[in-house]
Design a protein around this motif. Structure first.
Motif, PDB file in Angstrom:
ATOM      1  N   GLN A   1     -26.996 -18.002  27.555  1.00  0.00           N
ATOM      2  CA  GLN A   1     -26.979 -17.162  26.482  1.00  0.00           C
ATOM      3  C   GLN A   1     -28.350 -16.956  25.706  1.00  0.00           C
ATOM      4  O   GLN A   1     -29.121 -18.215  26.135  1.00  0.00           O
TER       5      GLN A   1
ATOM      6  N   ASP B   1     -41.178 -29.141  25.231  1.00  0.00           N
ATOM      7  CA  ASP B   1     -40.425 -30.410  24.597  1.00  0.00           C
ATOM      8  C   ASP B   1     -40.973 -31.565  24.963  1.00  0.00           C
ATOM      9  O   ASP B   1     -40.584 -32.506  24.185  1.00  0.00           O
TER      10      ASP B   1
ATOM     11  N   GLU C   1     -28.615 -23.317  31.030  1.00  0.00           N
ATOM     12  CA  GLU C   1     -27.415 -23.869  31.301  1.00  0.00           C
ATOM     13  C   GLU C   1     -26.034 -22.816  30.476  1.00  0.00           C
ATOM     14  O   GLU C   1     -24.929 -22.761  31.287  1.00  0.00           O
ATOM     15  N   SER C   2     -26.463 -22.135  29.488  1.00  0.00           N
ATOM     16  CA  SER C   2     -25.466 -21.632  28.890  1.00  0.00           C
ATOM     17  C   SER C   2     -25.375 -20.299  29.110  1.00  0.00           C
ATOM     18  O   SER C   2     -24.476 -19.415  28.738  1.00  0.00           O
TER      19      SER C   2
ATOM     20  N   VAL D   1     -31.113 -17.999  23.166  1.00  0.00           N
ATOM     21  CA  VAL D   1     -31.509 -19.121  22.208  1.00  0.00           C
ATOM     22  C   VAL D   1     -32.822 -18.684  21.443  1.00  0.00           C
ATOM     23  O   VAL D   1     -33.578 -18.032  22.107  1.00  0.00           O
TER      24      VAL D   1
ATOM     25  N   PRO E   1     -36.361 -23.552  24.409  1.00  0.00           N
ATOM     26  CA  PRO E   1     -35.243 -23.174  24.696  1.00  0.00           C
ATOM     27  C   PRO E   1     -34.811 -23.049  26.284  1.00  0.00           C
ATOM     28  O   PRO E   1     -33.703 -22.472  26.437  1.00  0.00           O
TER      29      PRO E   1
ATOM     30  N   ALA F   1     -34.069 -24.777  29.083  1.00  0.00           N
ATOM     31  CA  ALA F   1     -32.953 -25.632  29.652  1.00  0.00           C
ATOM     32  C   ALA F   1     -31.519 -24.946  29.093  1.00  0.00           C
ATOM     33  O   ALA F   1     -30.780 -24.977  29.653  1.00  0.00           O
ATOM     34  N   ARG F   2     -31.432 -24.735  27.633  1.00  0.00           N
ATOM     35  CA  ARG F   2     -30.212 -24.244  27.083  1.00  0.00           C
ATOM     36  C   ARG F   2     -29.907 -22.788  27.586  1.00  0.00           C
ATOM     37  O   ARG F   2     -28.758 -22.600  27.799  1.00  0.00           O
ATOM     38  N   VAL F   3     -30.966 -21.958  27.717  1.00  0.00           N
ATOM     39  CA  VAL F   3     -30.653 -20.858  28.223  1.00  0.00           C
ATOM     40  C   VAL F   3     -30.191 -20.603  29.619  1.00  0.00           C
ATOM     41  O   VAL F   3     -29.136 -20.023  30.138  1.00  0.00           O
TER      42      VAL F   3
END
Length: 778
Positions: free
Chosen positions: A334, A318, A331-332, A336, A325, A327-329
């Motif tokens: 889930q 990034d 955090e969530s 991505v 993906p 950071a989103r994985v």
């Protein structure tokens, strides 16, 4: 021995099927550093009297200690356990008598098999499968073992509710298990491959043949598990001493090792590359598919950041403009998905679909993720192509709905001229391209004969030079083609390549043909232009060639006269003989000179299919220059040639390239009618290309004419001095050679033509390519 010890060294006596099963469980084909640290049982040696036993080969592959005498194990340091996998009680007795007191001897015997006990081990073997339906079971081997399985499983309701027997496979239809299966209405197969097509959840391999087991592993689907009764009973009576805790630890590790080995085989053979990453981007695990695709070794990947392994970045993706993906994985918790567009190893655009999923519960402190990399480059290319054509497709669909049927719209979208013709030569259907060519409405064409519309004839085509492909298609039932002359709406002739495809009815009989014709007038015209340009170039060479031939002929004639006078004398002295020899050599050299000049002209007179081969442009340019040098000298033109002695070869047709050079040299000569300088340069470029530069000090070309000079029939010369074909032909030939030609000119100072051709690569096909090429494209 202490049951609380963290790891034990283990040796195996017997390298047959049971020994091999232990090796596969405890010595997997791929061992990561983490696996080596976590595994409590380490196999250090294998003993067997048979050097060809499968376990011996497997042990040699991993550099384990191999011996024919198990007593050699007693000398190994830190050995804790010896496993007797021979199934022979006398070997067990010898081990117990000879082994030191600090060694534990475990036996894997072959007692009478209890399928009741076997069923209890199935949940262990299939622990990764969540049962939502009866287990689909296939049995390979119809002997005694298969017979016992059927008797037990098919005759007990507690099992029939949990198992669906898909069938039994055995090449012997009279085997007792096969006979019992048929009587129970269970499908039987003579080849286990047919049974595998039923996609069973579990295969019981009961033949005892290693080749059969390996074949099942190769052909089975990923979700299908395979178990044999020996493997399932491998450690049924593993420990017979009081060390219960150690027995449980060893037995659990064997089962865990089998599951781990099975997981790694599945993991390694997943169709897509897979990485297991820590939360700090470090690669913790990688499968073989990844290593094979990216041409890397495991040591080059594990322990390295994923962005360094995949993109050679020094920081996460990034930060470099690529979506990450991670950071989103984290955090969530889930899955991505992102897309990565990058250059592949060959410099071509590449698109990967990155799917990252969590491998941890939300409350976990140590977090890992799994990353799946799917190459979707072909799919993305298709999507882009579909997006680009979306507007056109929508327009076609709207027109079809609003004006005509969808099928008619598709037919009208065909660029070639199309007619559907019945067996009486009557036109049943046409497309818009044909109507535009003949300049008629559809109602004026449909129902007429094809020869009336296309050829303005009153009867079908029948002449030898104008055969009818429809007749041949109806007679043979196969596609037929021919070259025809058709007339357009203005009465002008066009050359068309006509192809007739048969149309069959439901009973396979020909009911008509689809006639597709493509205009090839320009292709034929270009071929003629090439030949006409050769003839025009030969005409310009006449004066120079006549001089090149006349001078040697004059010398030959003079020398022959001298020789004739000498031959008339009765006696020739030594001086006269010397003179005769000298004049004979003059005749020989001058004849050779004439022959060389004539040979240089031959490529311009041939009409043949191009044949590409490795050539030296220095040689071709020098030979072409020799044809025009005399006339240039008469015009006061000086020539400076700077040849690169290390010039790379190019893949070219020698005759075509000579035609290019001759056109450019004659143009330069015409641009300098009185005095001037011609410069010829060849050299290699950094892009693996060969560059040819032809520069003159003539009158030059206006800049606003640059876009026109390569067009057919355009010329800046006075009337009668040129047809305007030369540079058009040059442009086409260079394009056919996958090259580029550029022009730079200043009025009053001169013109420079630069040609770039790709250097020849060894191993390329020397036959001319027939693929379409856009001349001059860079």
């Amino acid at each position: 021995m202490s049951p609380d010890k963290r790891s034990y060294n283990l040796a195996i006596v017997g390298a047959g099927r049971q020994g091999m099963a232990i090796l596969e469980a405890l010595v997997p084909t791929r061992k990561t550093d983490q696996l080596l640290r976590e595994q409590p049982l380490h196999v250090v040696g294998v003993a067997d009297l048979n050097p060809e036993a499968p376990g011996i080969s497997y042990a040699n592959r991993f550099n384990l200690f191999v011996t024919v005498n198990f007593a050699d194990f007693f000398k190994l340091p830190d050995l804790a356990i010896i496993v007797n996998a021979t199934g022979r009680p006398e070997v067990s007795q010898q081990l117990r008598e000879q082994a030191p007191g600090n060694l534990m001897v475990l036996n894997v015997d072959r007692p009478f098999f209890s399928w009741e006990d076997f069923w209890d081990l199935i949940p262990v073997e299939l622990s990764s499968i969540q049962e939502v339906a009866p287990l689909r079971l296939g049995i390979v081997g119809g002997g005694r073992g298969g017979h016992e399985v059927l008797q037990l499983l098919a005759g007990n309701q507690s099992y029939t509710r949990r198992i669906e027997i898909l069938g039994m496979a055995d090449p012997n239809p009279l085997a007792q298990g096969m006979v019992l299966a048929k009587s129970m209405g269970i499908p039987t197969f003579d080849d286990y491959a047919m049974l595998l097509k039923e996609a069973p959840d579990l295969i019981l391999e009961l033949t005892g043949e290693l080749q059969v087991r390996e074949g099942i592993i190769r052909q089975k689907q990923l979700h299908t598990q395979i178990i044999d009764h020996i493997k399932a009973r491998l450690f049924w009576e593993l420990l017979r001493r009081e060390e219960d805790r150690l027995r449980n630890k060893v037995e659990s590790e064997i089962k865990l090792g089998r599951q781990r080995s099975r997981f790694h085989r599945i993991f390694d053979h997943l169709p897509d590359p897979v990485l297991v990453l820590l939360s700090n981007y470090i690669v913790d695990e990688v499968n073989l598919t990844f290593l094979n695709r990216f041409q890397k070794k495991e040591a080059e990947v594990v322990g390295k950041p994923c962005y360094e392994v995949l993109h050679q970045f020094d920081e996460p993706c990034d930060a470099k403009g690529l979506a990450c993906p991670m950071a989103r994985v984290l955090e969530s918790c889930q899955t991505v998905q992102v897309l990565h567009h990058c250059l592949g190893s060959e410099g071509k655009g590449h698109c990967d679909e990155i799917t990252m999923s969590p491998l941890f519960p939300p409350e976990a402190t140590q977090k890992r993720v799994v990353e799946v990399i799917k190459d979707i480059t072909p799919r993305r290319k298709l999507e882009v192509a579909l997006e680009q054509s979306q507007a056109q497709t929508q327009a076609l669909l709207k027109y079809a709905i609003k004006e005509k049927a969808f099928l008619e719209t598709i037919v009208n979208g065909i660029k070639d001229h199309m007619m559907v013709i019945d067996l009486d030569y009557k036109i049943v259907e046409v497309n818009r391209a044909l109507l535009e060519m003949v300049g008629l409405a559809r109602e004026d064409v449909v129902g007429k004969h094809c020869y009336e519309v296309s050829h303005h004839l009153q009867e079908p085509c029948a002449s030898p030079d104008h055969p009818c492909p429809l007749k041949k298609t109806v007679a043979t039932g196969q596609t037929a083609s021919a070259i025809h002359v058709h007339f357009d709406k203005d009465g002008r002739e066009s050359y068309l390549h006509v192809v007739c495809h048969p149309l069959f009815d439901e009973e396979g009989r020909i009911r008509g043909v689809v006639d597709l014709s493509r205009d090839i007038t320009q292709e034929i015209s270009r071929t003629r232009m090439l030949h006409e340009d050769k003839i025009a170039s030969l005409g310009k060479l006449s004066a120079s060639v006549v001089h090149e031939i006349n001078n040697p002929l004059t010398g030959i004639l003079s020398s022959i006269r001298v020789i004739k006078r000498m031959m008339e004398k009765e006696f020739l002295g030594e001086e006269e003989l010397r003179m005769m020899k000298k004049h004979t050599e003059i005749v020989y050299n001058e004849i050779f000179r004439v022959g060389k000049t004539v040979s240089s002209l031959l490529p311009f007179s041939r009409r043949s299919k191009p044949e590409f081969k490795p050539v030296d442009l220095n040689t071709l340019l020098a030979e072409t220059l020799s044809l025009t040098e005399h006339q240039m000298r008469l015009q006061g033109i000086t020539v400076e040639a700077r040849w690169d002695p290390n010039l790379l070869q190019v893949r070219a047709d020698p005759g075509k390239m000579k035609q290019v050079f001759l056109n450019l040299l004659l143009n330069a000569q015409d641009a300098m009618p009185k005095d001037g300088a011609l410069t010829l340069v060849t050299r290699n470029t950094r892009r693996q290309e060969v560059l040819v530069l032809i520069a003159d000090t003539g009158m030059g070309i206006p800049k606003d004419k640059f876009s026109q000079i390569f067009e057919p029939f355009y010329t800046t010369k006075a009337g009668g001095l040129g047809a305007g074909l030369g540079l058009s032909v040059v442009h086409g030939i260079i394009g056919d050679h996958q090259g580029v030609i550029r022009v730079h000119s200043v009025v009053g100072r001169g013109t420079c033509f630069t040609i770039r051709l790709p250097a020849y690569k060894w191993g390329e096909n020397h036959v001319a390519s027939q693929k379409d090429h856009h001349p001059g494209s860079g």
